[in-house]
Enzyme design. Structure first.
Site, PDB file in Angstrom:
ATOM      1  N   SER A  90     -17.087 -16.404  15.406  1.00 57.04           N
ATOM      2  CA  SER A  90     -15.882 -16.781  16.331  1.00 57.04           C
ATOM      3  C   SER A  90     -15.636 -18.233  15.709  1.00 57.04           C
ATOM      4  O   SER A  90     -16.035 -19.116  15.850  1.00 57.04           O
ATOM      5  CB  SER A  90     -16.535 -16.778  17.858  1.00 57.04           C
ATOM      6  OG  SER A  90     -15.128 -17.398  18.573  1.00 57.04           O
ATOM      7  N   HIS A  94      -8.390 -26.734  16.367  1.00 55.96           N
ATOM      8  CA  HIS A  94      -7.439 -27.485  16.720  1.00 55.96           C
ATOM      9  C   HIS A  94      -7.245 -28.745  15.919  1.00 55.96           C
ATOM     10  O   HIS A  94      -7.945 -29.740  15.468  1.00 55.96           O
ATOM     11  CB  HIS A  94      -8.168 -28.330  18.309  1.00 55.96           C
ATOM     12  CG  HIS A  94      -8.156 -27.214  19.393  1.00 55.96           C
ATOM     13  ND1 HIS A  94      -7.107 -26.848  19.910  1.00 55.96           N
ATOM     14  CD2 HIS A  94      -9.389 -26.790  19.807  1.00 55.96           C
ATOM     15  CE1 HIS A  94      -7.641 -25.777  20.831  1.00 55.96           C
ATOM     16  NE2 HIS A  94      -8.857 -25.887  20.600  1.00 55.96           N
ATOM     17  N   HIS A 104      -7.215 -19.092  16.179  1.00 60.38           N
ATOM     18  CA  HIS A 104      -8.278 -18.611  16.709  1.00 60.38           C
ATOM     19  C   HIS A 104      -8.644 -17.261  15.898  1.00 60.38           C
ATOM     20  O   HIS A 104      -7.671 -16.678  15.468  1.00 60.38           O
ATOM     21  CB  HIS A 104      -8.172 -18.141  17.910  1.00 60.38           C
ATOM     22  CG  HIS A 104      -9.089 -17.033  18.277  1.00 60.38           C
ATOM     23  ND1 HIS A 104      -8.768 -15.771  18.817  1.00 60.38           N
ATOM     24  CD2 HIS A 104     -10.384 -17.168  19.001  1.00 60.38           C
ATOM     25  CE1 HIS A 104      -9.989 -15.102  19.110  1.00 60.38           C
ATOM     26  NE2 HIS A 104     -10.937 -15.853  19.521  1.00 60.38           N
ATOM     27  N   ARG A 108     -16.481  -8.875  15.507  1.00 57.97           N
ATOM     28  CA  ARG A 108     -17.610  -8.712  16.153  1.00 57.97           C
ATOM     29  C   ARG A 108     -18.074  -7.256  16.026  1.00 57.97           C
ATOM     30  O   ARG A 108     -17.421  -6.400  15.840  1.00 57.97           O
ATOM     31  CB  ARG A 108     -17.614  -9.128  17.611  1.00 57.97           C
ATOM     32  CG  ARG A 108     -16.468  -8.643  18.302  1.00 57.97           C
ATOM     33  CD  ARG A 108     -16.202  -9.072  19.597  1.00 57.97           C
ATOM     34  NE  ARG A 108     -15.252  -8.436  20.551  1.00 57.97           N
ATOM     35  CZ  ARG A 108     -13.769  -8.644  20.402  1.00 57.97           C
ATOM     36  NH1 ARG A 108     -13.424  -9.512  19.485  1.00 57.97           N
ATOM     37  NH2 ARG A 108     -13.040  -7.960  20.927  1.00 57.97           N
ATOM     38  N   HIS A 139       2.250 -13.286  10.156  1.00 55.07           N
ATOM     39  CA  HIS A 139       2.187 -11.799  10.682  1.00 55.07           C
ATOM     40  C   HIS A 139       2.189 -11.058   9.326  1.00 55.07           C
ATOM     41  O   HIS A 139       1.791  -9.996   9.450  1.00 55.07           O
ATOM     42  CB  HIS A 139       3.294 -11.462  11.600  1.00 55.07           C
ATOM     43  CG  HIS A 139       3.048 -11.928  13.118  1.00 55.07           C
ATOM     44  ND1 HIS A 139       2.409 -10.965  13.960  1.00 55.07           N
ATOM     45  CD2 HIS A 139       3.101 -12.944  13.434  1.00 55.07           C
ATOM     46  CE1 HIS A 139       2.382 -11.570  15.102  1.00 55.07           C
ATOM     47  NE2 HIS A 139       2.668 -12.723  14.977  1.00 55.07           N
ATOM     48  N   ASN A 256     -25.944 -15.501  29.474  1.00 53.48           N
ATOM     49  CA  ASN A 256     -26.677 -16.693  29.191  1.00 53.48           C
ATOM     50  C   ASN A 256     -26.520 -16.954  27.684  1.00 53.48           C
ATOM     51  O   ASN A 256     -27.654 -17.500  27.291  1.00 53.48           O
ATOM     52  CB  ASN A 256     -28.167 -16.174  29.616  1.00 53.48           C
ATOM     53  CG  ASN A 256     -28.937 -17.566  29.864  1.00 53.48           C
ATOM     54  OD1 ASN A 256     -28.367 -18.536  30.100  1.00 53.48           O
ATOM     55  ND2 ASN A 256     -30.538 -17.526  29.514  1.00 53.48           N
ATOM     56  N   ARG A 258     -25.061 -19.865  24.771  1.00 54.98           N
ATOM     57  CA  ARG A 258     -25.446 -21.169  24.796  1.00 54.98           C
ATOM     58  C   ARG A 258     -23.817 -21.793  25.185  1.00 54.98           C
ATOM     59  O   ARG A 258     -22.805 -21.641  24.575  1.00 54.98           O
ATOM     60  CB  ARG A 258     -25.805 -21.739  23.145  1.00 54.98           C
ATOM     61  CG  ARG A 258     -25.811 -23.103  23.082  1.00 54.98           C
ATOM     62  CD  ARG A 258     -26.435 -23.394  21.619  1.00 54.98           C
ATOM     63  NE  ARG A 258     -26.567 -24.648  21.428  1.00 54.98           N
ATOM     64  CZ  ARG A 258     -25.630 -25.631  20.966  1.00 54.98           C
ATOM     65  NH1 ARG A 258     -24.422 -25.268  20.792  1.00 54.98           N
ATOM     66  NH2 ARG A 258     -25.963 -27.012  21.044  1.00 54.98           N
TER      67      ARG A 258
END
Length: 299
Positions: A90, A94, A104, A108, A139, A256, A258
């Site tokens: 991921s 900025h 971005h 996954r 694009h 849960n 990080r």
């Protein structure tokens, strides 16, 4: 061979490649790495770059986690099984320059068993100021990657991105979109698992050349204090989307994950201006007019 171990290994290689490419692009900034373990199973490598010559804050994160799915996630996924494995890369970048866009990317893989598993991901662009030629270039690069695997991918995934990266309470898109896909399987694509995996890696490897071109087109442009303030205001929209709507953020928090790695997507500074109205005919108004669904960037 198609296996979760091979997927995790290749995703780590892509993380390495992207970090090297971004350090070369920035020229001075270097990534800091933190290895972490997740209570419940697995862990990852968080890599963050800060205060570079053009990259003010960015993260390129890898994770491979496993364990038991919380009940809210099971309901969301509409599954009864609770054992899961998830791995991915991921990225959020900025820049410090208002003419250089936020970007971005996510690739996954999720698995519960032989029957319940899929690939997801995407890449999208959030310019502070929208330049039409940059939008077309971005694009076009994504369409080239998609077309290598299926000519149906780009139009389908482009529409999916328009719908997903939409700030409902603002009635505007987060940026100019890109591609977004989820739950890709052989049954839904006509491709073998190995081909879908190759597509996932191709999306990951298009990141550096595409973003390098966009950064270098704009990094030496002059800008004013008002344009810098507009950048901070556009960052606030990015933060709103990630905290209110982003599925990856929700998944990380509910399993849960990080917290520092999950929230690395937030900008270092963002401003909220009360009831801002752009001047008629201004570049700010022009940008807002591009923040809508259904724009054909292939024209």
């Amino acid at each position: 061979m198609f296996s979760r171990e091979n997927i995790s290994r290749d995703y780590q290689i892509i993380q390495d490649e992207i970090c090297r490419g971004l350090e070369e692009l920035d020229g001075t900034g270097k990534f800091e790495e933190e290895i972490w373990e997740r209570e419940g199973g697995g862990g990852g490598r968080t890599r963050v770059i800060q205060n570079g010559s053009i990259l003010e804050k960015g993260g390129v994160n890898f994770s491979a986690v496993y364990g038991k799915l919380p009940e809210p996630v099971k309901r969301s996924f509409k599954v009864d099984t609770e054992d899961f494995f998830a791995t991915g890369v991921s990225i959020v970048i900025h820049p410090n320059h208002p003419m250089v866009p936020i970007i971005h990317m996510n690739i996954r893989y999720f698995e519960m068993n032989e029957e319940i598993r899929w690939f997801g991901g995407g890449i999208d662009l959030t310019p502070h100021y929208v330049f039409e030629e940059d939008g077309k270039f971005f694009h076009q690069q994504l369409k080239k990657v998609c077309d290598l695997y299926s000519t149906a991918f780009y139009p389908q995934f482009k529409t999916w991105a328009d719908d997903y990266f939409f700030i409902k309470h603002r009635n505007e898109t987060r940026g100019i979109g890109g591609i977004f896909y989820d739950r890709l399987t052989p049954g839904g694509t006509g491709l073998a698992w190995e081909q879908i995996f190759e597509f996932s890696k191709s999306v990951g490897r298009c990141f550096v050349p595409a973003y390098t071109e966009l950064v270098n087109r704009n990094r030496n442009k002059k800008y004013t204090e008002n344009e810098k303030n507009w950048q901070y205001q556009r960052r606030s929209r990015y933060a709103e989307f990630n905290l209110v709507y982003d599925a990856g953020t929700k998944f990380g928090l509910e399993t849960n994950g990080r917290i520092e790695s999950i929230l690395m997507s937030l900008p270092p500074q963002a401003n909220w201006v009360y009831n801002f109205k752009p001047l008629p005919g201004s570049e700010e108004e022009k940008t807002l007019n591009f923040l809508r669904k259904g724009i054909d960037w292939q024209l």
